[in-house]
Design a protein around this motif. Sequence first.
Motif, PDB file in Angstrom:
ATOM      1  N   PHE A  20      14.832  -3.058  -5.030  1.00  0.00           N
ATOM      2  CA  PHE A  20      14.274  -4.246  -5.649  1.00  0.00           C
ATOM      3  C   PHE A  20      14.617  -5.429  -4.759  1.00  0.00           C
ATOM      4  CE2 PHE A  20      18.510  -3.666  -7.258  1.00  0.00           C
ATOM      5  CZ  PHE A  20      19.049  -4.921  -7.488  1.00  0.00           C
ATOM      6  N   TRP A  21      14.163  -6.602  -5.120  1.00  0.00           N
ATOM      7  CA  TRP A  21      14.528  -7.784  -4.350  1.00  0.00           C
ATOM      8  C   TRP A  21      15.118  -8.827  -5.279  1.00  0.00           C
ATOM      9  CZ3 TRP A  21      12.207 -12.334  -5.704  1.00  0.00           C
ATOM     10  CH2 TRP A  21      10.962 -12.261  -6.350  1.00  0.00           C
ATOM     11  N   LEU A  22      15.930  -9.690  -4.683  1.00  0.00           N
ATOM     12  CA  LEU A  22      16.530 -10.800  -5.406  1.00  0.00           C
ATOM     13  C   LEU A  22      16.220 -12.103  -4.689  1.00  0.00           C
ATOM     14  CD1 LEU A  22      20.130  -9.440  -6.108  1.00  0.00           C
ATOM     15  CD2 LEU A  22      18.412 -10.000  -7.832  1.00  0.00           C
ATOM     16  N   PRO A  23      16.108 -13.204  -5.412  1.00  0.00           N
ATOM     17  CA  PRO A  23      16.058 -14.496  -4.729  1.00  0.00           C
ATOM     18  C   PRO A  23      17.365 -14.670  -3.942  1.00  0.00           C
ATOM     19  CG  PRO A  23      15.450 -14.721  -7.033  1.00  0.00           C
ATOM     20  CD  PRO A  23      15.985 -13.336  -6.856  1.00  0.00           C
ATOM     21  N   GLU A  24      17.291 -15.236  -2.767  1.00  0.00           N
ATOM     22  CA  GLU A  24      18.457 -15.357  -1.892  1.00  0.00           C
ATOM     23  C   GLU A  24      19.658 -16.032  -2.565  1.00  0.00           C
ATOM     24  OE1 GLU A  24      20.786 -14.355   0.891  1.00  0.00           O
ATOM     25  OE2 GLU A  24      18.686 -13.829   1.193  1.00  0.00           O
ATOM     26  N   GLN A 130      11.325  -5.358 -11.292  1.00  0.00           N
ATOM     27  CA  GLN A 130      11.388  -6.647 -11.990  1.00  0.00           C
ATOM     28  C   GLN A 130      12.481  -6.617 -13.049  1.00  0.00           C
ATOM     29  OE1 GLN A 130       7.680  -8.009 -13.710  1.00  0.00           O
ATOM     30  NE2 GLN A 130       8.717  -9.490 -15.016  1.00  0.00           N
ATOM     31  N   TYR A 131      12.598  -5.495 -13.745  1.00  0.00           N
ATOM     32  CA  TYR A 131      13.619  -5.350 -14.778  1.00  0.00           C
ATOM     33  C   TYR A 131      15.014  -5.457 -14.168  1.00  0.00           C
ATOM     34  CZ  TYR A 131      15.599  -3.588 -19.167  1.00  0.00           C
ATOM     35  OH  TYR A 131      16.288  -3.465 -20.338  1.00  0.00           O
ATOM     36  N   LEU A 132      15.221  -4.809 -13.010  1.00  0.00           N
ATOM     37  CA  LEU A 132      16.517  -4.866 -12.335  1.00  0.00           C
ATOM     38  C   LEU A 132      16.841  -6.297 -11.908  1.00  0.00           C
ATOM     39  CD1 LEU A 132      16.164  -1.688 -10.095  1.00  0.00           C
ATOM     40  CD2 LEU A 132      17.453  -1.910 -12.240  1.00  0.00           C
ATOM     41  N   ARG A 133      15.850  -6.998 -11.385  1.00  0.00           N
ATOM     42  CA  ARG A 133      16.036  -8.388 -10.965  1.00  0.00           C
ATOM     43  C   ARG A 133      16.457  -9.245 -12.158  1.00  0.00           C
ATOM     44  NH1 ARG A 133      12.230  -8.221  -7.934  1.00  0.00           N
ATOM     45  NH2 ARG A 133      10.505  -8.632  -9.344  1.00  0.00           N
ATOM     46  N   GLU A 134      15.789  -9.054 -13.288  1.00  0.00           N
ATOM     47  CA  GLU A 134      16.110  -9.832 -14.488  1.00  0.00           C
ATOM     48  C   GLU A 134      17.520  -9.524 -14.997  1.00  0.00           C
ATOM     49  OE1 GLU A 134      13.010  -9.516 -17.423  1.00  0.00           O
ATOM     50  OE2 GLU A 134      11.509 -10.345 -16.050  1.00  0.00           O
ATOM     51  N   ILE A 135      17.925  -8.265 -14.946  1.00  0.00           N
ATOM     52  CA  ILE A 135      19.289  -7.911 -15.370  1.00  0.00           C
ATOM     53  C   ILE A 135      20.307  -8.598 -14.470  1.00  0.00           C
ATOM     54  CG2 ILE A 135      21.009  -6.065 -15.545  1.00  0.00           C
ATOM     55  CD1 ILE A 135      18.653  -4.149 -16.185  1.00  0.00           C
ATOM     56  N   ALA A 136      20.120  -8.471 -13.159  1.00  0.00           N
ATOM     57  CA  ALA A 136      21.085  -9.045 -12.215  1.00  0.00           C
ATOM     58  C   ALA A 136      21.198 -10.557 -12.399  1.00  0.00           C
ATOM     59  CB  ALA A 136      20.686  -8.695 -10.783  1.00  0.00           C
ATOM     60  N   ILE A 137      20.075 -11.226 -12.541  1.00  0.00           N
ATOM     61  CA  ILE A 137      20.092 -12.682 -12.666  1.00  0.00           C
ATOM     62  C   ILE A 137      20.688 -13.108 -14.007  1.00  0.00           C
ATOM     63  CG2 ILE A 137      18.637 -14.747 -12.831  1.00  0.00           C
ATOM     64  CD1 ILE A 137      16.816 -13.387 -10.699  1.00  0.00           C
ATOM     65  N   SER A 138      20.338 -12.415 -15.082  1.00  0.00           N
ATOM     66  CA  SER A 138      20.876 -12.806 -16.394  1.00  0.00           C
ATOM     67  C   SER A 138      22.369 -12.513 -16.482  1.00  0.00           C
ATOM     68  CB  SER A 138      20.118 -12.122 -17.528  1.00  0.00           C
ATOM     69  OG  SER A 138      20.339 -10.739 -17.536  1.00  0.00           O
ATOM     70  N   ARG A 139      22.843 -11.422 -15.866  1.00  0.00           N
ATOM     71  CA  ARG A 139      24.289 -11.134 -15.852  1.00  0.00           C
ATOM     72  C   ARG A 139      25.024 -12.179 -15.027  1.00  0.00           C
ATOM     73  NH1 ARG A 139      26.927  -8.211 -19.162  1.00  0.00           N
ATOM     74  NH2 ARG A 139      28.464  -7.794 -17.582  1.00  0.00           N
TER      75      ARG A 139
END
Length: 194
Positions: A20-24, A130-139
């Motif tokens: 997945f990708w994350l914002p920097e 997208q789900y992984l990105r949302e988990i990482a950002i919300s955590r």
Amino acid sequence: MLEGLGDLSDLSQHDTALKFWLPEPANQAIREYALYSGNSFSAMLREFFATHCYGIYVVQVLRTQTNDAFRDIPAVLSRVNPDARRKVRKTTYWVPELGKNVAPVKLWVARRLRDDLQALANHVGIPLSQYLREIAISRLLGHGMLPKRPEMLEAAPRPYAQDWCEDKDVPWIEVDAATYHRTEGGREETEWED
């Protein structure tokens, strides 16, 4: 309470890749948080995802049963080429070129965790990446930061960023060693020159 989950030892086997990708800024913040907590970036994300799927109670039980449930598995060193004494190693580093302010992430997790994350993503009707990105950002930021999240984590992914998450071909760019080592999901190519 744990009977329905069965044997938890399989959650320590990191044998399946997630991309997945994350914002920097989120990528950098997770790396800093991992450093402060004495974990690797990968171990921190595995713990985020396990906590999301199974809850903090199960994560604590896993830590009690085995202290290295989320830790990285040490890499196996390869043998040196016998002709290497007469050659010079030239290594080039590559990362997927996914867009501005976008950091690619490739993470090894337990198959069971990946399957459970996929089931949860299917349940809400969004792609796993997208789900992984949302988990990482919300955590990382908590749900209270939701109104400010877009400005804080602005990214401009290329149209093919989702292709990379799905193991499809995407363009790669050559980078320096420092950039490569800050990126999960890059590749290195080694040539031996006379």
